[in-house]
Design an enzyme around this catalytic site. Sequence first.
Site, PDB file in Angstrom:
ATOM      1  N   CYS A 334      34.703  32.992   5.102  1.00 22.98           N
ATOM      2  CA  CYS A 334      36.056  32.651   4.657  1.00 22.98           C
ATOM      3  C   CYS A 334      36.289  33.126   3.216  1.00 22.98           C
ATOM      4  CB  CYS A 334      36.312  31.151   4.840  1.00 22.98           C
ATOM      5  SG  CYS A 334      38.070  30.722   4.855  1.00 22.98           S
ATOM      6  N   HIS A 432      34.468  29.482  10.489  1.00 27.90           N
ATOM      7  CA  HIS A 432      33.615  28.367  10.070  1.00 27.90           C
ATOM      8  C   HIS A 432      32.891  27.794  11.286  1.00 27.90           C
ATOM      9  CE1 HIS A 432      35.184  28.003   5.976  1.00 27.90           C
ATOM     10  NE2 HIS A 432      36.400  28.125   6.465  1.00 27.90           N
TER      11      HIS A 432
END
Length: 489
Positions: A334, A432
């Site tokens: 991310c 994630h």
Amino acid sequence: MTASLMFQGTGSDVGKSVLVAGLCRLFARRGLAVRPFKPQNMSNNAAVTSDGGEIGRAQALQARASGVAPSIDMNPVLLKPETDLGAQVIVQGRRWATLKARDYSRRKRDLLQAVLESYHRLGESADLVLVEGAGSPAEVNLRAGDIANMGFAEAADCPVILIGDIDRGGVIASLVGTHAIIRPEERARIRGFLVNKFRGDVSLFDDGLDLIARQTGWPALGVVPFLSAVAALPAEDAVTLSTTTGEREEHSIHVVVPRFSRIANFDDFDPLAQEPDVRLEFVEPGRALPGTADLVILPGSKSTLGDLAFLRQQGWDIDLQAHIRRGGWVLGVCGGYQMLGQRLHDPEALESIGGSHDGLGLLEVETTMRPDKTLVEMTGRHAASGLSVRGYEMHLGHTEGAGTQRPFLQLDPERADGAVSADGRVMGCYLHGLFQEDAFRQAFLGMIRRRESSGLAYEAQVEGALEALADHLEAHVKADRLLEIAGGG
């Protein structure tokens, strides 16, 4: 009416989240429809819900313990710190505003209606709602407009249990001191207390329990001994991060994660920490990235541009270059993925810095921040191995460039995610939670260093920890009395 019970603490990190998770599992095993609820949470560890919002990771774990899917109503107000003075405010799963602490203090009372709406909506499908407070009710300077502790309990007419942490010391003073400083009507709302994280012979604290009960008039409802099994459960707050997990062995895989000032979703790496031949190390500011690292992971961040500058201030960019020259591996997740690119653009100043900035230049990609936040659960496969992955995306930026022609993941429906360097040693993606899939995790670690699969079944281990926690609380907490206080007996 739905039964409810609120758990408040004498301070932060007294174990409220874990105790509520354990009680959710305990009462769910008794056949009750249990729902967790936290009116206001402050954390940069967030989970994506099936209804397209985000809540604190602790409430997602508590939902799992209850046997239900997480929903935005379980944590209607989530504060995600972006600077030392301000935070993004998430209301019922969506961004509401970005406010300085002083401005939020003035406006938080405006959110009580949304909090109560979510609470009552949860109650419609529940036999029991277990509510977790935030911080401490003894923070009387924050009482005006409070929605996190006694302000909520009063508005919802919810009985309260107070938790003290004996492991940090001063538990008698913290419990008796809370009684002394709060209002008389708030004292009456507290129906008993729990002492958490006890080490040793519990009977040695009998006199302490009697003293607290005499001073406060509150009955003792249990002393919870320290339980090592909870280490397998995801932690929500960065203050609980251990610097190092595991011992350095000759053939262990050394995974290093620099601890950004606004590190987010660090529970991505919990499955790695549980691997017996992995040494996971969070490197504190002021320390160099160890030269013994096999893999450096740049984690998520609530302030990508701010933490990119922070990374350079620590000299970690220089350490990273040396790590690559030694043949080391790098993964960015991310915000960490965005940092690995050549440029980052924030034309609308969605982060406090704004503007365009050089990235680390390790992947041939550029990222542009956009106001529409991606919040979605995803499944897919690792592009190189074809092994399944699953997790969630939670980000503002859109990333493109030549590096994306070598994607790290292929997500469902057919969509590439991430990038890989030409030599394959630098990787990044937005997903994630990808390490929770056992087969992928074993193959990924085998790529870093030749090894036999450990056979770790991570999800089963988490379930086992929740079951052990529920058993532990059955043995050490007066669960029937808690149910009577809640109105469910």
